[in-house]
Design an enzyme around this catalytic site. Structure first.
Site, PDB file in Angstrom:
ATOM      1  N   ARG A 151       0.793  -1.227   0.000  1.00 10.83           N
ATOM      2  CA  ARG A 151       0.000   0.000   0.000  1.00 10.83           C
ATOM      3  C   ARG A 151       0.827   1.279   0.000  1.00 10.83           C
ATOM      4  NH1 ARG A 151      -5.145  -0.768   3.985  1.00 10.83           N
ATOM      5  NH2 ARG A 151      -5.843   1.021   2.783  1.00 10.83           N
TER       6      ARG A 151
ATOM      7  N   HIS B 168      -8.493  -3.581  -6.450  1.00  7.93           N
ATOM      8  CA  HIS B 168      -8.077  -2.869  -5.235  1.00  7.93           C
ATOM      9  C   HIS B 168      -9.268  -2.649  -4.304  1.00  7.93           C
ATOM     10  CE1 HIS B 168      -4.903  -0.498  -3.247  1.00  7.93           C
ATOM     11  NE2 HIS B 168      -5.839   0.369  -2.909  1.00  7.93           N
TER      12      HIS B 168
ATOM     13  N   TYR C 182     -18.513  13.535 -11.389  1.00 10.23           N
ATOM     14  CA  TYR C 182     -18.509  14.756 -12.196  1.00 10.23           C
ATOM     15  C   TYR C 182     -17.269  14.896 -13.070  1.00 10.23           C
ATOM     16  CZ  TYR C 182     -22.092  16.143  -8.818  1.00 10.23           C
ATOM     17  OH  TYR C 182     -23.208  16.191  -8.026  1.00 10.23           O
TER      18      TYR C 182
END
Length: 748
Positions: free
Chosen positions: A32, A78, A122
């Site tokens: 990570r 993921h 968006y």
């Protein structure tokens, strides 16, 4: 009832915790938080790019909603939360966060002011050419693939591309017990360094850094460290860089000028608004006496305008002061902590980073060559079968039409392999009719030539170096310094002699009256007011005046605490006297139970007598009492049983005496020369107290020829004969004379 069998596995709690926490730590570090040295990507970044490649979101394609990319990454690669994926994706698109964006964003992806990106429903995105370069060779078996989290598909373990992404875009991350912070660099310079190590494996860090130069941050700025510092940082993989804002002065009418900042340090990227607000707040607090105002006139480019308070002050002095006290100069703490090719995290010097990358590229090159050789072998086999088919086309067609098992018949009659026959049988008839002997032989010849070249490449490290050199130079040309994206942004100007700035010389000298209340509220009234007429000043309920004295705006005001610390405030920065002032606890780090026992304008050329409750003390030089930080400066070693209780400035003159009065009604006069001068310490016993509850009340320093005096409401009284009270340091002294104040204070 079925029989219940116990199956208890006993183990020590500490062993179980150690094993599980270690597994968690390794997972956090490797899976990570830390980038891989070979492709410079963390797993989340690698999965984002691979997902976008699968969705064919290359530079030439149209944009697609980020929600679709995030959803695909979560569903297949993921499973750690949509916020983590989208935040990582946004950073790859921000040209002020990464030097070479890997994601081309359309919509609001945040800005350098610190405004966040719009929600992923968006915004839209696709990949940049740099991202495509990182993934070159994925389809050529250049790297290993591993099953995804649920085993339904595969994902690359590492990206194969020759784009030096770790150096180009850097990385930052915090894991369990370790962190990484890698600066961005110029790709053209990084490739120069790679070519140097490729040609000269014995190259030193100093030689490498002549090619790589140093960080090249997205926000530009000026790197002011010397070459020796840069080499040392990259030699160890750890170190700090000093980055300053880029600025210039603009001439105005009537001899005025203004300072314009066009680039800010990378450390404050994404926080430009906060930087401007910080400077504006410091101006309001009178902490920037050389600056009158600041305005942010930025649009697409940064333009922060600073107005100096005095046109006679040179611009370089104004900026030198701003660099010293604001984030216009910041430090980037480099830590080249990465996951190496063996999967182990470690801090790597720059040469190891380059060698690991070159080793990876050599493996990628050989694997791609072997993959191509396998394809060539299959194609040559097919071409040999096509040539036989062409020469016996009518018979081949007849067998296909008439035989029940044409595959076996073709293999036995023409000696074809199963692969050759399968290709012929799967080829449309019209394609078979278009076969031409010359074309087949031409392709066969070209493939055999390529096969010989690839075999020679695999056998020759020199040829591999030449091939890698060509790939690197192709990328270097694409991201050349002559291009808009490849041009170096961070200038390197090693700082010469620093511009000396004495801010006090630019402060207008004006008289002030400083007032400090019992509860620690301080204020400064303009002018030298009558100190005996300050009782009418208003204070908060339960508060009253504690200290009042005259000073000037250029003075340093010292506060002496009961724990033995000196705190220093600039008089010109103190709040005005219109209100109650401000609490000094907001200005200095005063202990929770610490009291201010003295407040005075510091005279650095004078000396001061310090005393503690149990009669210990010493003399300190005023130049040693200046505190540089709000934490203060420890001068007297005091504690709760023996706190500091007084600080007296020693007047100029010869044959000085010191008088001490204690709560035991004893007066002792000694020669000042008996008191040691120290920079810091507990001091020596000046007046002795036999009873545990007796303590120091007051002290006075006076010239011997002037005599000892004290002041009461009736006026000033002079002791006619001090000889009976003169004694040795550390003695009790004699009972105070008749008429001595009952408070025990000299009040001089």
């Amino acid at each position: 009832m079925p029989e219940i069998k116990e199956n208890i596995d006993s183990s020590q709690l500490i062993d179980a915790l150690s094993e599980r926490y270690l597994s968690y730590a390794v997972s956090t570090i490797v899976a990570r938080a830390m980038p891989d040295v070979r492709d410079g990507l963390k797993p989340v970044h690698r999965r984002i790019l691979f997902s976008m490649l699968k969705q064919k979101l290359g530079p030439a394609s149209g944009f697609r909603k980020c929600a679709a990319v995030v959803g695909n990454v979560l569903g297949q690669y993921h499973p750690h939360g949509d916020t983590s994926v989208y935040d990582a994706m946004v950073r790859l698109a921000q040209d002020f966060s990464v030097r070479y964006p890997l994601v081309d964003g359309q919509g609001n992806f945040g800005n350098i002011d610190g405004d966040p990106a719009a929600a992923y429903r968006y915004t839209e995105s696709k990949m940049t050419q740099a991202a495509m370069r990182i993934m070159e060779g994925l389809e050529d078996d250049a790297v290993d693939f591993a099953p995804n989290f649920d085993g339904t598909t595969d994902e690359p373990v590492v990206m194969p591309g020759a784009f030096p992404n770790l150096l180009a875009n850097g990385s930052t991350g915090i894991a369990v017990g370790m962190a990484t912070n890698i600066p961005t660099h110029n790709v053209s310079e990084a490739i120069d360094a790679l070519l140097l190590v490729l040609d000269k494996p014995e190259a030193t860090t100093q030689q490498i850094m002549k090619k790589l130069i140093g960080p090249d941050f997205p926000t530009g700025g000026v790197l002011i460290d010397g070459f020796e510092t840069i080499v040392k940082n990259y030699e160890t993989g750890k170190g700090a860089f000093r980055i300053r804002a880029k600025w210039h002065a603009e001439e105005l009418s009537h001899g005025q000028y203004q300072i314009v900042i066009t680039e800010i340090p990378y450390a404050v990227a994404g926080q430009k608004t906060r930087l401007v607000e910080q400077i504006a707040e410091m101006i309001d607090q009178k902490k920037l006496p050389l600056v009158d105002d600041i305005n942010d006139e930025s649009a697409s480019d940064i333009r922060i305008v600073i107005a100096p308070k005095n046109r006679n002050v040179p611009a370089d002095k104004v900026m030198a002061h701003l660099f010293a006290v604001t984030e216009l100069e910041s430090r980037f703490n480099m830590n080249f902590n990465v996951v190496d090719s063996t999967g182990s995290p470690r801090v790597m010097p720059i040469k190891d980073v380059l060698v690991e990358f070159l080793t990876h590229q050599r493996i990628v090159l050989t694997r791609r060559a072997e993959h191509r050789l396998r394809n060539i072998a299959r194609r040559l086999e097919v071409l040999a079968g096509l040539l036989v088919t062409y020469l016996n086309l009518d018979r081949v067609i007849q067998i296909i039409r008439e035989e029940d098992d044409p595959k076996a018949q073709l293999m036995s009659e023409f000696g074809l392999t199963e692969t050759q026959v399968e290709f012929v049988l799967n080829t449309r008839l019209r394609s078979l009719r278009k076969l031409e002997e010359m074309e087949i032989k031409k392709e066969d010849k070209a493939l055999r030539a390529e096969q010989r070249e690839l075999n020679a490449l695999l056998k020759s490290p020199e040829k591999q170096n030449e091939e890698m050199r060509g790939i690197f130079q192709e990328i270097q040309n694409e991201f050349s310094k002559k291009t808009a994206i490849g041009k170096r942004r961070t200038a390197w100007q090693p700082a010469g002699q620093e511009t000396a700035v004495n801010v006090d010389e630019f402060i207008e000298k004006e008289p002030l009256t400083i007032m400090l209340s019992q509860l620690g509220w301080i204020r400064a009234a303009k002018g030298h007011l009558d100190l005996g007429a300050l009782d009418d000043m208003k204070f908060k309920d339960g508060d009253a005046l504690e200290f009042a004295f005259h000073a000037n705006t250029v003075d340093k005001i010292n506060l002496f605490g009961s724990e033995g610390k000196m705190f220093t405030l600039a008089a010109n920065t103190l709040p005005g006297a219109r209100g109650f002032g401000e609490s000094v606890r907001l200005m200095i780090d005063l202990g929770a139970h610490e009291k201010i026992i003295a407040a005075f304008p510091l005279n650095q050329s004078a000396k001061y007598l310090l005393m503690a409750r149990r009669g210990t003390g010493f003399i300190v030089d005023g130049s040693n009492c200046l505190a540089q930080t709000k934490n203060g400066k420890q001068i007297m070693n005091a504690d709760s049983k023996n706190p500091a209780v007084l600080c007296r400035e020693i007047p100029d003159g010869d044959n000085l005496m010191a008088a001490f009065s204690g709560s035991n009604d004893k007066l002792l006069v000694i020669d000042l020369a008996e008191i040691p001068e120290m920079a810091r310490g507990k001091g020596v016993v000046l007046q002795k107290y036999n009873a545990e509850k007796t303590y120091t009340v007051d002290a006075s320093v006076f010239p011997k020829k002037s005599g000892l005096t004290w002041t009461t409401g009736r006026g000033t009284t002079k002791l006619d004969d001090i000889k009976p009270y003169i004694g040795k340091r550390g003695t009790q002294g004699q009972t105070v004379p008749v008429g001595f104040p009952r408070s025990g204070k000299f009040n001089n």
